[in-house]
Design a protein around this motif. Sequence first.
Motif, PDB file in Angstrom:
ATOM      1  N   MET A  80     -21.077  -8.086 -42.011  1.00  0.00           N
ATOM      2  CA  MET A  80     -22.446  -7.719 -42.382  1.00  0.00           C
ATOM      3  C   MET A  80     -23.361  -7.773 -41.153  1.00  0.00           C
ATOM      4  O   MET A  80     -24.150  -6.859 -40.907  1.00  0.00           O
ATOM      5  CB  MET A  80     -22.977  -8.661 -43.458  1.00  0.00           C
TER       6      MET A  80
ATOM      7  N   SER B 220     -14.761 -12.630 -43.275  1.00  0.00           N
ATOM      8  CA  SER B 220     -14.546 -11.380 -44.011  1.00  0.00           C
ATOM      9  C   SER B 220     -15.828 -10.789 -44.577  1.00  0.00           C
ATOM     10  O   SER B 220     -15.835  -9.630 -44.952  1.00  0.00           O
ATOM     11  CB  SER B 220     -13.545 -11.605 -45.142  1.00  0.00           C
ATOM     12  N   ALA B 221     -16.886 -11.543 -44.682  1.00  0.00           N
ATOM     13  CA  ALA B 221     -18.113 -11.020 -45.281  1.00  0.00           C
ATOM     14  C   ALA B 221     -19.320 -11.138 -44.359  1.00  0.00           C
ATOM     15  O   ALA B 221     -19.995 -10.143 -44.081  1.00  0.00           O
ATOM     16  CB  ALA B 221     -18.397 -11.746 -46.593  1.00  0.00           C
ATOM     17  N   PHE B 222     -19.584 -12.311 -43.860  1.00  0.00           N
ATOM     18  CA  PHE B 222     -20.824 -12.536 -43.108  1.00  0.00           C
ATOM     19  C   PHE B 222     -20.807 -11.828 -41.751  1.00  0.00           C
ATOM     20  O   PHE B 222     -21.750 -11.113 -41.405  1.00  0.00           O
ATOM     21  CB  PHE B 222     -21.044 -14.047 -42.937  1.00  0.00           C
TER      22      PHE B 222
ATOM     23  N   ALA C 288     -26.802  -0.884 -36.849  1.00  0.00           N
ATOM     24  CA  ALA C 288     -27.911  -0.073 -37.365  1.00  0.00           C
ATOM     25  C   ALA C 288     -29.154  -0.268 -36.493  1.00  0.00           C
ATOM     26  O   ALA C 288     -29.847   0.702 -36.150  1.00  0.00           O
ATOM     27  CB  ALA C 288     -28.204  -0.452 -38.812  1.00  0.00           C
ATOM     28  N   ASP C 289     -29.424  -1.528 -36.131  1.00  0.00           N
ATOM     29  CA  ASP C 289     -30.581  -1.812 -35.262  1.00  0.00           C
ATOM     30  C   ASP C 289     -30.436  -1.130 -33.907  1.00  0.00           C
ATOM     31  O   ASP C 289     -31.398  -0.585 -33.370  1.00  0.00           O
ATOM     32  CB  ASP C 289     -30.732  -3.324 -35.060  1.00  0.00           C
TER      33      ASP C 289
ATOM     34  N   ILE D 290     -14.816 -16.643 -45.836  1.00  0.00           N
ATOM     35  CA  ILE D 290     -16.073 -15.951 -46.195  1.00  0.00           C
ATOM     36  C   ILE D 290     -16.824 -15.547 -44.928  1.00  0.00           C
ATOM     37  O   ILE D 290     -17.317 -14.420 -44.804  1.00  0.00           O
ATOM     38  CB  ILE D 290     -16.946 -16.847 -47.105  1.00  0.00           C
TER      39      ILE D 290
ATOM     40  N   VAL E  31     -22.694  -4.791 -38.935  1.00  0.00           N
ATOM     41  CA  VAL E  31     -23.299  -3.546 -39.461  1.00  0.00           C
ATOM     42  C   VAL E  31     -24.795  -3.540 -39.181  1.00  0.00           C
ATOM     43  O   VAL E  31     -25.365  -2.534 -38.729  1.00  0.00           O
ATOM     44  CB  VAL E  31     -23.009  -3.408 -40.977  1.00  0.00           C
ATOM     45  N   ILE E  32     -25.453  -4.672 -39.452  1.00  0.00           N
ATOM     46  CA  ILE E  32     -26.907  -4.766 -39.228  1.00  0.00           C
ATOM     47  C   ILE E  32     -27.226  -4.555 -37.752  1.00  0.00           C
ATOM     48  O   ILE E  32     -28.141  -3.808 -37.394  1.00  0.00           O
ATOM     49  CB  ILE E  32     -27.429  -6.135 -39.729  1.00  0.00           C
TER      50      ILE E  32
ATOM     51  N   ARG F 143     -32.612   5.646 -30.925  1.00  0.00           N
ATOM     52  CA  ARG F 143     -33.370   6.813 -31.395  1.00  0.00           C
ATOM     53  C   ARG F 143     -34.827   6.719 -30.951  1.00  0.00           C
ATOM     54  O   ARG F 143     -35.430   7.711 -30.539  1.00  0.00           O
ATOM     55  CB  ARG F 143     -33.276   6.885 -32.925  1.00  0.00           C
ATOM     56  N   LYS F 144     -35.367   5.486 -31.047  1.00  0.00           N
ATOM     57  CA  LYS F 144     -36.757   5.283 -30.618  1.00  0.00           C
ATOM     58  C   LYS F 144     -36.917   5.608 -29.142  1.00  0.00           C
ATOM     59  O   LYS F 144     -37.888   6.230 -28.718  1.00  0.00           O
ATOM     60  CB  LYS F 144     -37.181   3.830 -30.883  1.00  0.00           C
TER      61      LYS F 144
ATOM     62  N   LEU G 196     -28.728   1.598 -33.203  1.00  0.00           N
ATOM     63  CA  LEU G 196     -28.937   3.042 -33.369  1.00  0.00           C
ATOM     64  C   LEU G 196     -30.424   3.369 -33.477  1.00  0.00           C
ATOM     65  O   LEU G 196     -30.906   4.343 -32.908  1.00  0.00           O
ATOM     66  CB  LEU G 196     -28.201   3.549 -34.616  1.00  0.00           C
ATOM     67  N   HIS G 197     -31.140   2.523 -34.231  1.00  0.00           N
ATOM     68  CA  HIS G 197     -32.581   2.717 -34.405  1.00  0.00           C
ATOM     69  C   HIS G 197     -33.308   2.613 -33.057  1.00  0.00           C
ATOM     70  O   HIS G 197     -34.159   3.456 -32.738  1.00  0.00           O
ATOM     71  CB  HIS G 197     -33.107   1.672 -35.382  1.00  0.00           C
TER      72      HIS G 197
END
Lengths: 239, 154
Positions: free
Chosen positions: A32, A27-29, A39-40, A24, A35-36, A46-47, A42-43
């Motif tokens: 995730m 393969s999942a945590f 995304a942070d 788990i 991805v988070i 951009r800022k 990239l944000h």
Amino acid sequence: MPTTGISCRRGTSTILGTIIFVGIIFSAFIPMMLVIKQADTLHEMRKHELGILEQERGDEALYVYVQTVKEPPKLIIKVQNKGALSVNIVRLWINDDSFPIDYNVQPMSSIETIYSYTLQVPEDDDSYYIVVTTDRGNSIAFDTYLNWDFDLGWGSDIKLVNILINSLPGNIFKIKVIGPELTEPFTVDNETLSLKYEPKFFDVPIEGEYTVKIYRGTKEIFSEIATISDEEPVYWVFA
Amino acid sequence: MKERERLKERRAISPVISALILSAVVLTVGGVVWTFSQGAMTISAEDYAESVIDMTDTISERFIIEHVYYEYVDEVPELYVFVYNYGTVDIEVKVEVKGGTYPAAEETWIEIPSKEMIPFPTIDLGTIPSSKEELNIRIYTRRENNAYYRYLVP
């Protein structure tokens, strides 16, 4: 013998449970979290880019000049980039008509012609307002009034000494513009700044040299000579 | 007494079968938990990434009211507004002036692609503004960013 059997079975379940738990996590945590994190990132990137864009937008120092030609009646629009960044001009406005332009002005450039506008049917007392837009979203206007007259041709009857004081809002100043001989000095007493950069405009009557003096209380804190001529009817003083 | 001890040592099922059943239960429950957690975390990650992208788009919006002019055409007071989107994302906008919103329909927005300037559809002011009247124009996007412009009627 029964005790050994139970612990053996517990051991099997523990191993299976651990494998499932680790599965788990991997393969999942962890995906995730990746991805988070992405995304942070990239944000934040951009800022950062937007911060640079805003900085560059504020640093643009493009000046617009308009040369007038009487025969045929024509406006020649020129620009000068006094800043440290190159500027892309995307549009020119002459009154309410826009003209798309794709012109790059290099930093610290000399005066360059970007557009020549021939007036089709000029009417008497028509006035022209020129604005240039850059791709960073700045609009720069030519700050001299352009007026067409059938008899006189181009007239730009406004002569201005503009004063921009860089000070905190609420500060009180006395501004004195002393003109050439025979002209009365313009005095503004107790001028309170409501904005940090608030320009003051002095409409002067004739060409010549004007002395701009700024006082705080009775103390003179700034003095500069502003030369007003036909070529440069508007003079900016940055105090 | 001996009978009782003998009965105690008896098992209902063999150790091999019980181990198999226990392992099957652990694998089944573990598999369900694994599947659920994988699904839940994928959804959470997607939701989070989507919300961050939305937020990034919201802060990336950059636009100005580039030009405004007023005309009185065929007894109709018309206002022309030009909006320039100098940002990197496309925007959808509405304009608000003199208490009215244009386009008026709630779900109708004017799209402005990145790096484009578009003339807004002509705005019928209804009442004729007086000379030197100040019109406060507000442009707002679907992502709730604003730009303001003060126009003095000539």
